[in-house]
Design a protein around this motif. Structure first.
Motif, PDB file in Angstrom:
ATOM      1  N   ASP A   1       0.872  -1.167   0.000  1.00  0.00           N
ATOM      2  CA  ASP A   1       0.000   0.000   0.000  1.00  0.00           C
ATOM      3  C   ASP A   1       0.915   1.225   0.000  1.00  0.00           C
ATOM      4  O   ASP A   1       1.413   1.645   1.035  1.00  0.00           O
ATOM      5  CB  ASP A   1      -0.890  -0.015   1.241  1.00  0.00           C
ATOM      6  CG  ASP A   1      -1.735   1.231   1.382  1.00  0.00           C
ATOM      7  OD1 ASP A   1      -1.593   2.180   0.582  1.00  0.00           O
ATOM      8  OD2 ASP A   1      -2.544   1.278   2.339  1.00  0.00           O
ATOM      9  N   LYS A   2       1.157   1.782  -1.161  1.00  0.00           N
ATOM     10  CA  LYS A   2       2.171   2.821  -1.321  1.00  0.00           C
ATOM     11  C   LYS A   2       1.814   4.141  -0.633  1.00  0.00           C
ATOM     12  O   LYS A   2       2.680   4.999  -0.456  1.00  0.00           O
ATOM     13  CB  LYS A   2       2.485   3.011  -2.785  1.00  0.00           C
ATOM     14  CG  LYS A   2       3.148   1.726  -3.298  1.00  0.00           C
ATOM     15  CD  LYS A   2       3.487   1.705  -4.711  1.00  0.00           C
ATOM     16  CE  LYS A   2       4.085   0.414  -5.198  1.00  0.00           C
ATOM     17  NZ  LYS A   2       3.456  -0.812  -4.878  1.00  0.00           N
ATOM     18  N   ASP A   3       0.551   4.313  -0.225  1.00  0.00           N
ATOM     19  CA  ASP A   3       0.190   5.495   0.558  1.00  0.00           C
ATOM     20  C   ASP A   3       0.587   5.319   2.020  1.00  0.00           C
ATOM     21  O   ASP A   3       0.667   6.291   2.761  1.00  0.00           O
ATOM     22  CB  ASP A   3      -1.319   5.750   0.478  1.00  0.00           C
ATOM     23  CG  ASP A   3      -1.741   6.184  -0.914  1.00  0.00           C
ATOM     24  OD1 ASP A   3      -0.934   6.832  -1.620  1.00  0.00           O
ATOM     25  OD2 ASP A   3      -2.880   5.866  -1.305  1.00  0.00           O
ATOM     26  N   HIS A   4       0.831   4.076   2.414  1.00  0.00           N
ATOM     27  CA  HIS A   4       1.113   3.749   3.821  1.00  0.00           C
ATOM     28  C   HIS A   4       2.560   3.326   4.055  1.00  0.00           C
ATOM     29  O   HIS A   4       3.121   3.570   5.127  1.00  0.00           O
ATOM     30  CB  HIS A   4       0.159   2.622   4.270  1.00  0.00           C
ATOM     31  CG  HIS A   4       0.344   2.167   5.660  1.00  0.00           C
ATOM     32  ND1 HIS A   4       0.084   2.976   6.749  1.00  0.00           N
ATOM     33  CD2 HIS A   4       0.774   0.986   6.162  1.00  0.00           C
ATOM     34  CE1 HIS A   4       0.345   2.296   7.857  1.00  0.00           C
ATOM     35  NE2 HIS A   4       0.764   1.101   7.537  1.00  0.00           N
ATOM     36  N   ILE A   5       3.164   2.690   3.052  1.00  0.00           N
ATOM     37  CA  ILE A   5       4.501   2.129   3.240  1.00  0.00           C
ATOM     38  C   ILE A   5       5.332   2.307   1.979  1.00  0.00           C
ATOM     39  O   ILE A   5       4.839   2.126   0.870  1.00  0.00           O
ATOM     40  CB  ILE A   5       4.416   0.645   3.678  1.00  0.00           C
ATOM     41  CG1 ILE A   5       5.769   0.129   4.124  1.00  0.00           C
ATOM     42  CG2 ILE A   5       3.786  -0.213   2.626  1.00  0.00           C
ATOM     43  CD1 ILE A   5       5.677  -1.130   4.983  1.00  0.00           C
ATOM     44  N   GLN A   6       6.584   2.684   2.160  1.00  0.00           N
ATOM     45  CA  GLN A   6       7.507   2.947   1.055  1.00  0.00           C
ATOM     46  C   GLN A   6       8.622   1.914   1.065  1.00  0.00           C
ATOM     47  O   GLN A   6       9.213   1.648   2.105  1.00  0.00           O
ATOM     48  CB  GLN A   6       8.117   4.350   1.231  1.00  0.00           C
ATOM     49  CG  GLN A   6       9.206   4.690   0.247  1.00  0.00           C
ATOM     50  CD  GLN A   6       8.670   4.874  -1.159  1.00  0.00           C
ATOM     51  OE1 GLN A   6       7.623   5.462  -1.352  1.00  0.00           O
ATOM     52  NE2 GLN A   6       9.385   4.369  -2.138  1.00  0.00           N
ATOM     53  N   PHE A   7       8.918   1.353  -0.096  1.00  0.00           N
ATOM     54  CA  PHE A   7      10.058   0.450  -0.228  1.00  0.00           C
ATOM     55  C   PHE A   7      11.250   1.266  -0.699  1.00  0.00           C
ATOM     56  O   PHE A   7      11.167   2.005  -1.686  1.00  0.00           O
ATOM     57  CB  PHE A   7       9.757  -0.667  -1.227  1.00  0.00           C
ATOM     58  CG  PHE A   7      10.933  -1.569  -1.458  1.00  0.00           C
ATOM     59  CD1 PHE A   7      11.346  -2.446  -0.468  1.00  0.00           C
ATOM     60  CD2 PHE A   7      11.640  -1.521  -2.643  1.00  0.00           C
ATOM     61  CE1 PHE A   7      12.460  -3.267  -0.658  1.00  0.00           C
ATOM     62  CE2 PHE A   7      12.742  -2.341  -2.849  1.00  0.00           C
ATOM     63  CZ  PHE A   7      13.148  -3.214  -1.851  1.00  0.00           C
ATOM     64  N   LEU A   8      12.373   1.142   0.001  1.00  0.00           N
ATOM     65  CA  LEU A   8      13.581   1.883  -0.337  1.00  0.00           C
ATOM     66  C   LEU A   8      14.771   0.933  -0.374  1.00  0.00           C
ATOM     67  O   LEU A   8      15.296   0.545   0.664  1.00  0.00           O
ATOM     68  CB  LEU A   8      13.822   2.991   0.690  1.00  0.00           C
ATOM     69  CG  LEU A   8      15.054   3.864   0.512  1.00  0.00           C
ATOM     70  CD1 LEU A   8      14.998   4.629  -0.801  1.00  0.00           C
ATOM     71  CD2 LEU A   8      15.149   4.848   1.667  1.00  0.00           C
TER      72      LEU A   8
END
Length: 171
Positions: free
Chosen positions: A85-92
Motif C-alpha cells: 500500500d504505497k500510501d502507507h509504506i515505502q520500499f527503499l
C-alpha cells in the motif's frame, strides 16, 4: 494455486523452499535509533534525505549486487513491492556497491528488475547510524523514521502473511 491476496494483486506467491518469511524473521527494535542521519545518494549521485519519506512506514532494504543472498531474494522483493500500500509504506532499496550506481543499475537491468530505483549508501555511515552491517538486512522504519524492526538474512518477501503484516503496520 494463488492465494486470495495474490489473486487480487495478480501476484504469484513463490516461497523458496527452506527460506523463512520476512515476517517470521522480524525482530522488534526497542528504542530504535533515528535513521535520518543515513547518507543516501541517487543514481545520479545526488544526496537525498530520508526525510522525503517521513509520514510513511519505510522498508529499508540493505543489499548489494555482489551478495548471493541478496540476489536470491530479489525476485521475491520485487513481487512484494507491487503489493505494498504505497500510501502507507515505502520500499527503499539501499545498495552498497564500490563500483557505483551504474553497476547497481546494470545488475537490476540485466535481471529484469528495472522498476526498482537505484539508491546507494555508505557502509560506515550505516553502521554508525543503525548499527547494521550484514547484507541482506532490512530495517523497518516508523513514519518518524525510527528503526522499529530488523530482518537479517535472506527471506521470502512475497508471502501473504508478510505482505499483510507490512501493509498493516501501525494500523
Amino acid at each position: 494455486m494463488l492465494t486470495t491476496l495474490a489473486a487480487a494483486t495478480a501476484m504469484p506467491v513463490l516461497a523458496k523452499a527452506g527460506v523463512p518469511t520476512a515476517k517470521s524473521l522480524a525482530v522488534p527494535v526497542v528504542d530504535g535509533a533515528s535513521a535520518l542521519p543515513l547518507k543516501i545518494l541517487t543514481e545520479q549521485k545526488e544526496p537525498v534525505s530520508l526525510a522525503d519519506w517521513q509520514g510513511r512506514w519505510v522498508v529499508l532494504s540493505l543489499w548489494g549486487p555482489w551478495c548471493k543472498q541478496c540476489k536470491d531474494e530479489m525476485p521475491s522483493v520485487v513481487r512484494m513491492t507491487r503489493a505494498l500500500d504505497k500510501d502507507h509504506i515505502q520500499f527503499l532499496p539501499l545498495a552498497f556497491e564500490r563500483k557505483g550506481p551504474w553497476f547497481v543499475r546494470k545488475f537490476l537491468s540485466d535481471n529484469g528488475f528495472d522498476e526498482l530505483p537505484v539508491y546507494t549508501g555508505n557502509g560506515r555511515n550505516l553502521y554508525d547510524t543503525l548499527g547494521l552491517e550484514r547484507l541482506p538486512t532490512t530495517a523497518i522504519l516508523t513514519p518518524d523514521l525510527h528503526h522499529a524492526y530488523t530482518i537479517t538474512g535472506e527471506a521470502v518477501w512475497d508471502d501473504v502473511e508478510t505482505i499483510e503484516w507490512l501493509n498493516g503496520l501501525g494500523r
